[in-house]
Design a protein around this motif. Structure first.
Motif, mmCIF file in Angstrom:
data_model
loop_
_atom_site.group_PDB
_atom_site.id
_atom_site.type_symbol
_atom_site.label_atom_id
_atom_site.label_comp_id
_atom_site.label_asym_id
_atom_site.label_seq_id
_atom_site.Cartn_x
_atom_site.Cartn_y
_atom_site.Cartn_z
ATOM 1 N N TYR A 5 0.777 -1.254 0.088
ATOM 2 C CA TYR A 5 0.121 -0.112 0.124
ATOM 3 C C TYR A 5 1.020 1.242 -0.075
ATOM 4 O O TYR A 5 1.664 1.379 0.831
ATOM 5 N N THR A 48 1.770 5.583 -1.935
ATOM 6 C CA THR A 48 1.181 6.866 -2.078
ATOM 7 C C THR A 48 -0.210 6.859 -2.593
ATOM 8 O O THR A 48 -1.128 7.486 -2.212
ATOM 9 N N ALA A 49 -0.342 5.959 -3.549
ATOM 10 C CA ALA A 49 -1.473 5.887 -4.262
ATOM 11 C C ALA A 49 -2.394 4.681 -3.790
ATOM 12 O O ALA A 49 -3.421 4.064 -4.627
ATOM 13 N N GLY A 50 -2.165 4.104 -2.681
ATOM 14 C CA GLY A 50 -3.123 2.805 -2.393
ATOM 15 C C GLY A 50 -2.343 1.705 -3.083
ATOM 16 O O GLY A 50 -1.307 1.629 -3.441
ATOM 17 N N ARG A 54 -2.249 -0.574 -6.482
ATOM 18 C CA ARG A 54 -2.296 -0.233 -7.996
ATOM 19 C C ARG A 54 -1.573 -1.248 -8.600
ATOM 20 O O ARG A 54 -0.141 -1.308 -8.538
ATOM 21 N N SER A 58 -6.347 6.104 -11.250
ATOM 22 C CA SER A 58 -6.113 7.396 -11.605
ATOM 23 C C SER A 58 -5.450 7.443 -13.060
ATOM 24 O O SER A 58 -6.073 7.056 -14.149
ATOM 25 N N LYS A 87 -8.078 3.152 -2.938
ATOM 26 C CA LYS A 87 -7.279 3.972 -1.885
ATOM 27 C C LYS A 87 -8.593 3.959 -0.934
ATOM 28 O O LYS A 87 -9.906 4.047 -1.164
ATOM 29 N N MET A 103 -6.687 11.315 3.060
ATOM 30 C CA MET A 103 -6.049 9.818 2.963
ATOM 31 C C MET A 103 -6.112 9.130 4.317
ATOM 32 O O MET A 103 -5.701 9.729 5.172
ATOM 33 N N GLU A 109 -2.326 2.249 6.829
ATOM 34 C CA GLU A 109 -1.595 1.726 5.523
ATOM 35 C C GLU A 109 -0.837 0.365 5.696
ATOM 36 O O GLU A 109 -0.807 -0.351 4.831
ATOM 37 N N THR A 123 -12.537 10.612 -8.091
ATOM 38 C CA THR A 123 -11.842 10.387 -6.713
ATOM 39 C C THR A 123 -12.313 11.607 -5.525
ATOM 40 O O THR A 123 -12.798 11.384 -4.632
ATOM 41 N N LYS A 181 -0.057 12.993 0.471
ATOM 42 C CA LYS A 181 -0.164 13.112 2.092
ATOM 43 C C LYS A 181 0.901 13.758 2.981
ATOM 44 O O LYS A 181 0.951 14.589 3.582
ATOM 45 N N THR A 190 4.402 5.171 -7.146
ATOM 46 C CA THR A 190 3.642 4.707 -7.757
ATOM 47 C C THR A 190 3.666 3.453 -8.736
ATOM 48 O O THR A 190 3.037 2.671 -9.132
#
Length: 555
Positions: A38, A40-42, A44, A79, A89, A97, A103, A174, A369, A513
């Motif tokens: 997990y 910065t962008a969850g 992905r 995104s 996210k 966030m 996280e 989002t 964040k 990411t």
């Protein structure tokens, strides 16, 4: 275990909640050995690898809701990534966030093998002392990717497995989901927790602001918008009716034909430094691009000679902070305003803000964040990454002072007018997260109020030519990611290369990411910036144990 099971027994089925989780988990099995982080962008990655992740993030969102006694959001999106990817996210109670400790829980649940999932759940429950009898509520939104429908259903399965109430809002940007979560948890003080509530709040504030702009022509009200073939295009179409023709646009890449983020969108325009495909631009026309989930925006135009000009997050932050500082001066308010940037901010923007505008600038690590938290330290914190993701935060005390001044019968017209402009500006800004639609309307309002063309905005300062490239290596950094600490000798090599060029700087950092290392360089000319970026890439390749062919010169 027997005591916990007794407490968690479901009245409807007779199953314990853990048994229900195990049942549903079997419908969303984890590929053995797959490990995801997990970031910065969850989460992905390719959508085919995400079914179990979505189910488990539904579980985690339910736990977070029970823990905070508030509604939590889950957004299914990737995104600016290609259409075949997807991601997820989590959104915390005030629309921000999810906090860093959670996280770690997200990564723990995501990577637990099938037989270890219940144990991982118990660990989170025990570490946070969660009352499993507490009611829970989760809002879910998704973007337009083909995979988003089934993946959001997996989230709902996770939410219901722990007895939480899931509200599926369907297709949302989002920022809209962040907005709705905040509205719900502030009991409507921030706005109405619905899609229409979002459109109404922003449109009303925009209309009030543009009343202060004199003699606007239809051309000045008009903007070309690249919707990246994503959810932002659908949302903008819905919002059109609320704007009462005070804002007019031509929408390109609206999703009716093209592929999401393919040769279009904010990330493509920013990295490639060229207009998106499918946009018909005349010289001097204002244009902007959203990204796939509409939380980033960049502006651009072609001049009469056909040259492309990009106005990215740095130019946006400068325009907005200058406008706000002027209003604060007119209102006689001594509130502290600051701009938060990352190492990717163009050096010219930093110098202009500090030397000309006398605005404080803070540099932090890349990642929304980090910018958001730093912006919260000021009365007014303006933050934008160079990629166009950003917003403005007002402290509660700053908002209260502005509201008091706007309603004070004993102040002069100039102060009252400035305070009213500030009040409507606050209502136009989505303070929960970067929001392409909110930011676009704010930029359009500021340009109208100040009587600026896009060319005049662009001329506020001149960007130093720069180049960004990516390389698959591992790097450790310090000083807000501006200096490399490993491998040994790399920073010294970069320092030596920078000395060869005028007005130059360069840095490298691991991407938050993607599985790449970013190389950024700027100098006094595009040729020098390209050459410096190439030389730094070669240094990374040689000193960090590069694989494959040596990086080629940039063209």
């Amino acid at each position: 275990m027997s005591v916990i099971r007794a407490k968690l027994r479901s009245r409807e089925t007779g199953m314990t909640q853990f048994e229900k989780v195990s049942h549903f988990s079997g419908l969303h099995p984890k590929p053995a050995g797959l490990v995801l982080q997990y970031g910065t962008a969850g989460f992905r990655t390719n959508a085919k690898q995400l079914d179990h992740i979505m189910f488990r993030m539904g579980l985690l969102a339910a736990l977070r809701s029970k823990n905070t006694k508030a509604t939590i959001g889950v957004m299914v999106t990737a995104s600016h990534n290609p259409e075949e990817d997807n991601g997820v996210k989590l959104v915390d109670p005030m629309g921000e966030m999810v906090t860093q400790a959670w996280e770690e829980y997200a990564t723990l649940l995501a990577n637990a093998e099938q037989e270890g999932l219940i144990m991982a759940l118990q660990e989170v429950i025990e570490r946070e002392a969660i009352n499993m009898g507490q009611e829970a509520s989760v809002f879910i939104g998704k973007d337009t990717r083909p995979s988003s429908e089934s993946l959001s259903q997996a989230v709902l399965d996770g939410v219901s497995a722990l007895g939480a109430h899931g509200h599926d809002y369907g297709l949302l940007t989002t920022p809209q989901l962040h907005f709705m979560v905040c509205c719900k948890n502030t009991e409507g003080r921030y706005g109405n927790a619905s899609e229409d509530g979002y459109y109404k709040k922003l449109a009303q504030a925009f209309i009030q602001l543009t009343k202060h702009a004199r003699n606007r022509t239809d051309d000045q009200k008009h903007l070309l918008v690249d919707g990246a073939n994503g959810i932002g295009a659908l949302a903008l179409r819905k919002m059109e009716a609320f704007l009462q023709k005070e804002f007019q646009f031509s929408l390109f890449n609206d999703g009716s034909q093209g592929k999401l983020n393919f040769l279009c969108g904010a990330d493509y325009v920013k990295v490639q430094q060229r207009p998106p495909q499918g946009v018909e631009m005349n010289a001097g026309e204002r244009c902007c691009s959203f990204d796939g989930d509409a939380d980033r925006i960049v502006y651009y135009f072609n001049d009469s000679a056909g040259r492309f000009h990009l106005l990215d997050g740095d130019k946006i932050a400068t325009l907005i902070s200058t406008y706000l500082k002027e209003l604060l001066t007119q209102a006689g308010l001594d509130l502290q305003i600051a701009v938060v940037q990352t190492a990717y901010a163009n050096g010219s923007s930093t110098r202009y803000l500090e030397d000309t505008m006398k605005v404080a600038v803070r540099c932090v690590k890349t990642g929304v964040k980090h910018l958001h938290h730093a912006a919260q330290e000021f009365d007014i914190g303006v933050y934008f990454e160079a990629n166009g993701h950003g917003t403005v935060l007002f402290s509660k005390a700053a908002e209260e002072r502005i509201q008091r001044l706007a309603t004070d019968p004993n102040i002069n017209d100039e102060k009252k007018n400035a305070a009213c402009l500030l009040e409507n500006t606050i209502n136009l800004i989505n303070q929960t997260v970067g929001d392409a639609i909110s930011d676009m309307l704010l930029i359009e309002a500021v340009l109208a109020i100040r009587g600026l063309t896009v060319q005049q905005w662009n001329a506020i300062y001149t960007d130093l030519p720069n180049r960004q490239v990516a390389d698959r290596r591992v790097i450790d950094t310090t000083d807000a990611e501006r200096r490399a600490t490993s491998p040994l000798g790399l920073q010294e090599a970069i320092d030596a290369l920078v000395k060869k060029y005028q007005m130059s700087r360069a840095f490298v950092r691991p991407s938050g990411t993607e599985d790449v290392v970013r190389v950024y360089a700027e100098a006094d000319s595009q040729e020098s910036a390209d050459a410096l970026a190439h030389e730094v890439s070669v240094a990374v390749y040689k000193l960090a144990g590069g694989v494959g062919p040596e990086p080629e010169p940039l063209h």
